[in-house]
Design a protein around this motif. Sequence first.
Motif, PDB file in Angstrom:
ATOM      1  N   UNK A  84       0.821  -1.209   0.000  1.00  0.00           N
ATOM      2  CA  UNK A  84       0.000   0.000   0.000  1.00  0.00           C
ATOM      3  C   UNK A  84       0.857   1.262   0.000  1.00  0.00           C
ATOM      4  N   UNK A  85       2.156   1.115  -0.263  1.00  0.00           N
ATOM      5  CA  UNK A  85       3.114   2.231  -0.317  1.00  0.00           C
ATOM      6  C   UNK A  85       3.217   2.954   1.029  1.00  0.00           C
ATOM      7  N   UNK A  86       2.992   2.241   2.106  1.00  0.00           N
ATOM      8  CA  UNK A  86       2.928   2.828   3.446  1.00  0.00           C
ATOM      9  C   UNK A  86       3.985   2.187   4.346  1.00  0.00           C
ATOM     10  N   UNK A  87       5.252   2.456   4.052  1.00  0.00           N
ATOM     11  CA  UNK A  87       6.305   1.884   4.881  1.00  0.00           C
ATOM     12  C   UNK A  87       6.394   2.560   6.245  1.00  0.00           C
ATOM     13  N   UNK A  88       5.761   3.724   6.380  1.00  0.00           N
ATOM     14  CA  UNK A  88       5.768   4.415   7.677  1.00  0.00           C
ATOM     15  C   UNK A  88       5.004   3.602   8.724  1.00  0.00           C
ATOM     16  N   UNK A  89       3.836   3.072   8.345  1.00  0.00           N
ATOM     17  CA  UNK A  89       3.072   2.246   9.285  1.00  0.00           C
ATOM     18  C   UNK A  89       3.831   0.974   9.633  1.00  0.00           C
ATOM     19  N   UNK A  90       4.509   0.396   8.621  1.00  0.00           N
ATOM     20  CA  UNK A  90       5.327  -0.790   8.873  1.00  0.00           C
ATOM     21  C   UNK A  90       6.466  -0.449   9.832  1.00  0.00           C
ATOM     22  N   UNK A  91       7.084   0.729   9.646  1.00  0.00           N
ATOM     23  CA  UNK A  91       8.176   1.149  10.522  1.00  0.00           C
ATOM     24  C   UNK A  91       7.697   1.319  11.957  1.00  0.00           C
ATOM     25  N   UNK A  92       6.577   2.022  12.145  1.00  0.00           N
ATOM     26  CA  UNK A  92       6.080   2.243  13.500  1.00  0.00           C
ATOM     27  C   UNK A  92       5.663   0.933  14.166  1.00  0.00           C
ATOM     28  N   UNK A  93       5.145  -0.002  13.359  1.00  0.00           N
ATOM     29  CA  UNK A  93       4.823  -1.318  13.911  1.00  0.00           C
ATOM     30  C   UNK A  93       6.072  -1.997  14.445  1.00  0.00           C
ATOM     31  N   UNK A  94       7.162  -1.955  13.661  1.00  0.00           N
ATOM     32  CA  UNK A  94       8.425  -2.549  14.118  1.00  0.00           C
ATOM     33  C   UNK A  94       8.959  -1.840  15.360  1.00  0.00           C
ATOM     34  N   UNK A  95       8.821  -0.523  15.396  1.00  0.00           N
ATOM     35  CA  UNK A  95       9.306   0.230  16.560  1.00  0.00           C
ATOM     36  C   UNK A  95       8.517  -0.139  17.813  1.00  0.00           C
ATOM     37  N   UNK A  96       7.199  -0.325  17.664  1.00  0.00           N
ATOM     38  CA  UNK A  96       6.379  -0.746  18.804  1.00  0.00           C
ATOM     39  C   UNK A  96       6.807  -2.130  19.274  1.00  0.00           C
ATOM     40  N   UNK A  97       6.945  -3.056  18.323  1.00  0.00           N
ATOM     41  CA  UNK A  97       7.344  -4.421  18.681  1.00  0.00           C
ATOM     42  C   UNK A  97       8.691  -4.425  19.395  1.00  0.00           C
ATOM     43  N   UNK A  98       9.672  -3.757  18.801  1.00  0.00           N
ATOM     44  CA  UNK A  98      11.021  -3.792  19.368  1.00  0.00           C
ATOM     45  C   UNK A  98      11.111  -3.024  20.679  1.00  0.00           C
ATOM     46  N   UNK A  99      10.416  -1.890  20.762  1.00  0.00           N
ATOM     47  CA  UNK A  99      10.429  -1.114  22.005  1.00  0.00           C
ATOM     48  C   UNK A  99       9.769  -1.856  23.158  1.00  0.00           C
ATOM     49  N   UNK A 100       8.592  -2.436  22.909  1.00  0.00           N
ATOM     50  CA  UNK A 100       7.902  -3.206  23.945  1.00  0.00           C
ATOM     51  C   UNK A 100       8.724  -4.438  24.321  1.00  0.00           C
ATOM     52  N   UNK A 101       9.361  -5.046  23.323  1.00  0.00           N
ATOM     53  CA  UNK A 101      10.172  -6.239  23.579  1.00  0.00           C
ATOM     54  C   UNK A 101      11.281  -5.941  24.593  1.00  0.00           C
ATOM     55  N   UNK A 102      12.018  -4.883  24.348  1.00  0.00           N
ATOM     56  CA  UNK A 102      13.120  -4.526  25.249  1.00  0.00           C
ATOM     57  C   UNK A 102      12.586  -4.198  26.645  1.00  0.00           C
ATOM     58  N   UNK A 103      11.550  -3.337  26.719  1.00  0.00           N
ATOM     59  CA  UNK A 103      11.030  -2.908  28.022  1.00  0.00           C
ATOM     60  C   UNK A 103      10.413  -4.063  28.796  1.00  0.00           C
TER      61      UNK A 103
END
Length: 468
Positions: free
Chosen positions: A170-189
């Motif tokens: 859908x040409x929306x790599x920003x949503x994909x990026x924020x999803x990864x940031x949420x996953x990785x941030x929650x994972x660490x915390x």
Amino acid sequence: MGTNFWTWSISYLYCGMRALDKDILLIAVPSILANITVPLVGIADIAVAGHLDASAAALIGGISIGTMLFDLLYWSFEFLRIGTGGMTAQAYGRGDWKESSGILAKGIAFALAAAVIVLFLQLPFVKLIFLFTECSDEVKELALEYFFVRIWASPATLSLMSVKGWFIGMQDSVSSMFTDLVVNGVNVAASIFLALGVPGIGFGGIGFVGIAWGTVIAQYSGLIFSFAMVFLKHRDVVRDRISFRGLADSIKGGELRRFMTMNADLFIRSLCLIVIYISTTLISARFGDLLLASSSIMMHLLMIFSYFTDGFAFSGEAICGRYYGSGDFVAIDATVKRTFLWSMGVGGMFIAIYAVAGVPLLHMMTSDSAVAETSKQFLPWLVIVPIVGAPAFTWDGIYTGLTATKGMRNSAMGSVAAFYLVWCIGISLLDVSGAMSVHLLLAAYFAHLIYRSAYQTFKYRQIFRQRS
């Protein structure tokens, strides 16, 4: 008048190229930013394990082996992201929002079905892998403890592959990026909180298993966030189009056959690449811990480069798929050229980085002087990897956008043959011992990249003609 015409033409083409470059970067940059957060999770998990009240070496070993199990498992299902992304990009180019929504629904349904199979086969899977994995009983016990907790994240993990592929399409790599940031941030915390606790609130943590539970929580948090982005940012696309009846309609007839055929091709491709990466580890392990460590470091340093080139592969996937869907083959050709220009530019940058900073990077990866000194002799291989790696990774994205999955499958199958051909010829002609074993192994690995690059380069024009 002729001068004015050519001036206008050049200006028009220049503006067009700038617009295309902007499209490429709008997808590539968020993808790169998301990719470079991935290693931080592994670093954090190892750091947490190293601070628990037990044998640090065993705990870190347990994390490493446990993570390897999931790398092997989930890499097999990478086709969920790739197949969903390519088909969605084409639907986006046609402006067919009903099909786009149906692809998302099929992707998630397929992911959940795969998760059920994974949960059902988890015990035979780990037994099979440990037939080929040598480690101490303590490390094996910790790895299994980690695995049997984290495996419950598989429905979320596999569904996220489909959703993130849909975002790229859908040409929306920003949503994909924020999803990864949420996953990785929650994972660490969550891993730090659950494993180590917070003494100030009277919670001492649950120890090693808390690292695995942190990953489970992170995966489901990311899935919830991604669904929120789908229904908030793309509500006009999915509104009233995702339903059980819509899913039933979307899996009838030729579209389901196409979806299954594509995913079968991509599954075979994934298995071929897994064979190569596993073989690299298993073969190097035969020559002692020192050479295994050196080989492992070389592969990890290579991954730094791939995080950047993958961003441009995603751009090629999304934009070529979009133009293929709209039938604009002139734009596809232009996209291929500009994507390669950016990708090879990044490759050139990494040639300089590896040449200048190779030794500091080695010391960053290990404090063991023996491992660092042994690894130095393999740095020339690292310097030339962008030359052969960038085309292979970039073509993967372009072929995905064109849904030319048969070509991807065949290139991967041939690359396995190239890897083993170089290795087998080498061991028959050379005295393979000591450092020579790693040199030969790296040569075989490069042979697989060269084959992938060459095959897809020569095949592209034929595929382009067939598509157009």
